[in-house]
Design an enzyme around this catalytic site. Structure first.
Site, short mmCIF file in Angstrom:
data_model
loop_
_atom_site.label_atom_id
_atom_site.label_comp_id
_atom_site.label_asym_id
_atom_site.label_seq_id
_atom_site.Cartn_x
_atom_site.Cartn_y
_atom_site.Cartn_z
N ASP A 27 -8.63 0.95 0.22
CA ASP A 27 -7.78 0.34 -0.82
C ASP A 27 -8.65 -0.62 -1.63
O ASP A 27 -9.81 -0.86 -1.30
CB ASP A 27 -6.59 -0.40 -0.17
CG ASP A 27 -5.59 -0.93 -1.21
OD1 ASP A 27 -5.47 -0.34 -2.29
OD2 ASP A 27 -4.95 -1.95 -0.94
N SER A 28 -8.04 -1.19 -2.68
CA SER A 28 -8.75 -2.18 -3.48
C SER A 28 -8.75 -3.54 -2.79
O SER A 28 -9.54 -4.42 -3.13
CB SER A 28 -8.04 -2.34 -4.83
OG SER A 28 -6.70 -2.76 -4.59
N TYR A 59 -7.05 -2.79 -9.04
CA TYR A 59 -7.13 -1.42 -9.53
C TYR A 59 -6.06 -1.13 -10.58
O TYR A 59 -6.24 -0.25 -11.41
CB TYR A 59 -6.99 -0.44 -8.36
CG TYR A 59 -8.31 -0.09 -7.69
CD1 TYR A 59 -9.48 -0.79 -7.95
CD2 TYR A 59 -8.38 0.96 -6.77
CE1 TYR A 59 -10.68 -0.46 -7.34
CE2 TYR A 59 -9.58 1.31 -6.16
CZ TYR A 59 -10.72 0.59 -6.45
OH TYR A 59 -11.91 0.93 -5.84
N GLY A 60 -4.97 -1.85 -10.51
CA GLY A 60 -3.87 -1.63 -11.47
C GLY A 60 -4.25 -1.99 -12.89
O GLY A 60 -3.51 -1.69 -13.83
N CYS A 91 -3.86 3.67 -1.37
CA CYS A 91 -3.68 2.98 -2.65
C CYS A 91 -3.01 3.96 -3.61
O CYS A 91 -3.57 5.02 -3.90
CB CYS A 91 -5.04 2.57 -3.18
SG CYS A 91 -5.01 1.89 -4.85
N ASN A 92 -1.82 3.62 -4.07
CA ASN A 92 -1.10 4.50 -5.00
C ASN A 92 -1.85 4.63 -6.32
O ASN A 92 -1.95 5.71 -6.89
CB ASN A 92 0.30 3.95 -5.29
CG ASN A 92 1.20 3.94 -4.07
OD1 ASN A 92 2.03 4.82 -3.91
ND2 ASN A 92 1.03 2.96 -3.19
N THR A 93 -2.37 3.49 -6.80
CA THR A 93 -3.04 3.47 -8.10
C THR A 93 -4.23 4.43 -8.11
O THR A 93 -4.45 5.16 -9.08
CB THR A 93 -3.52 2.03 -8.42
OG1 THR A 93 -2.44 1.13 -8.15
CG2 THR A 93 -3.97 1.90 -9.85
N CYS A 199 3.30 0.42 -4.24
CA CYS A 199 1.95 -0.14 -4.13
C CYS A 199 1.85 -0.57 -2.68
O CYS A 199 2.78 -1.19 -2.14
CB CYS A 199 1.80 -1.34 -5.07
SG CYS A 199 0.33 -2.34 -4.74
N THR A 200 0.71 -0.25 -2.04
CA THR A 200 0.61 -0.52 -0.60
C THR A 200 0.57 -2.01 -0.27
O THR A 200 0.74 -2.40 0.88
CB THR A 200 -0.63 0.18 -0.01
OG1 THR A 200 -1.79 -0.20 -0.77
CG2 THR A 200 -0.46 1.69 -0.05
N HIS A 201 0.35 -2.85 -1.29
CA HIS A 201 0.41 -4.29 -1.05
C HIS A 201 1.85 -4.75 -0.79
O HIS A 201 2.07 -5.78 -0.15
CB HIS A 201 -0.11 -5.06 -2.28
CG HIS A 201 -1.60 -5.18 -2.33
ND1 HIS A 201 -2.42 -4.12 -2.67
CD2 HIS A 201 -2.44 -6.24 -2.11
CE1 HIS A 201 -3.69 -4.52 -2.66
NE2 HIS A 201 -3.72 -5.80 -2.31
N1 DGL Z 1 -2.75 -1.39 -3.26
C1 DGL Z 1 -2.93 -0.68 -4.45
C2 DGL Z 1 -1.84 0.35 -4.71
O1 DGL Z 1 -1.21 0.84 -3.79
C3 DGL Z 1 -3.40 -1.34 -5.72
C4 DGL Z 1 -3.46 -2.79 -5.94
C5 DGL Z 1 -4.38 -3.17 -7.11
O2 DGL Z 1 -5.57 -3.29 -6.85
O3 DGL Z 1 -3.90 -3.32 -8.23
O4 DGL Z 1 -1.61 0.73 -5.82
#
Ligand code: DGL
Length: 288
Positions: A27-28, A59-60, A91-93, A199-201
């Site tokens: 992930d990021s 990453y977004g 990471c979805n992004t 988003c996994t966060h």
């Molecule tokens: N955790 C990431 C996701 O699922 C991205 C967070 C980011 O870096 O913007 O999209």
């Protein structure tokens, strides 16, 4: 005879129980830990390598080509170095763009995480809120998921990097400011009955998001489904007989590294190892 059977069974049980695969979770930032938690709970006996590209974070907001280059570079280097058997892009992004090229480069399974639009639409009576990064809510991949699975359900899109930052801070021990969270969620507040944590966060903020949106809103994420997918990919052929490990790598030195290291020890990680972009001077500005 009995002794032979006993010896055979003991040997066999030992071999089976000591087989482990090397699983890389990427992930990021710390968001992928929400996916790691689900996988590790289901498969506690595997070897885990967690890599986060905090130099490219968030990453977004990263240009698409830059994101692609960074993920390909970091993931393929670590795969080679650590003899990885399965990659999880937690990471979805990133998953909404990198999966086809990563699967071309790597000859091992690559599992992605994409917003759980389909299950959410099956559960919703009224309207589904998709809470994700600004990039994810714009990606053609996301709009294809909506087109294919939303049927008659309305979808409210909410893209926020502030929410991602909030999860990073919470993991380092900073309490979540509920009124700030309510402001971020205000555009979907009162309009939805199911929210996709795209988003996994965001599963790291699940309790607070639930508190703000109310108990009548169902929160859906992809963590458990990803864990089941990884379990289905583990085969004896990819297993080796070594002791179980959990290691964590960052592409640059993380902010508030001391607090992060303390928290990560509760997740089973000893210390954060450095794993920068390999063989390139094209570094992004450090993020969080
Ligand atoms: N955790 C990431 C996701 O699922 C991205 C967070 C980011 O870096 O913007 O999209």
């Amino acid at each position: 005879m009995m002794q032979f059977i006993f010896t055979f069974l003991t040997y066999h049980i030992f071999i089976v129980s000591s087989q482990v695969s090397n699983i890389l979770i990427f992930d990021s930032g710390v968001g992928g830990l929400s996916v790691y938690r689900e996988i590790q709970q289901l498969l506690p006996e595997q070897n885990y390598f967690y890599l986060f590209d905090n130099e490219g974070y968030p990453y977004g907001e990263l240009p698409q080509q830059k994101l692609l280059n960074r993920v390909e570079n970091l993931v393929s280097s670590l795969v080679t170095k650590m003899a990885i058997d399965i990659v999880v892009i937690a990471c979805n992004t990133a998953s909404t763009i990198v999966l086809p090229s990563l699967r071309k480069i790597l000859d091992i399974p690559v599992v992605g995480v994409v917003p759980a639009i389909k299950p959410a639409c099956n559960l919703a009576q009224r309207c589904v809120g998709l809470i994700a990064t600004p990039a994810t809510i714009q990606r053609p991949y996301t709009h294809e998921l909506i087109r294919d699975f939303s049927s008659d359900k309305e979808i409210c899109l909410l893209g926020s990097t502030a929410l991602v930052d909030m999860a990073e801070r919470k993991l380092r021990g900073v309490p979540v400011n509920l009124s700030e969270l309510a402001n971020i969620l205000q555009p979907i507040q009162g309009r939805i009955d199911v929210a996709v944590l795209g988003c996994t966060h965001f599963p790291l903020l699940k309790d607070e998001i639930q508190q703000v949106l109310g108990v009548h809103v169902m929160l859906v994420d992809s963590g458990k489904a990803i864990a089941r997918r990884v379990a289905s990919l583990i085969s004896p052929g990819m297993c080796r007989h070594v002791s179980q490990t959990a290691r964590i790598f960052a592409s640059t030195s993380p902010y508030d590294g001391e607090a992060l290291t303390r928290v990560l020890s509760d997740w089973g990680f000893n210390h954060i190892e450095n794993f920068p972009i390999q063989g390139s001077s094209d570094h992004s500005q450090p993020g969080l």
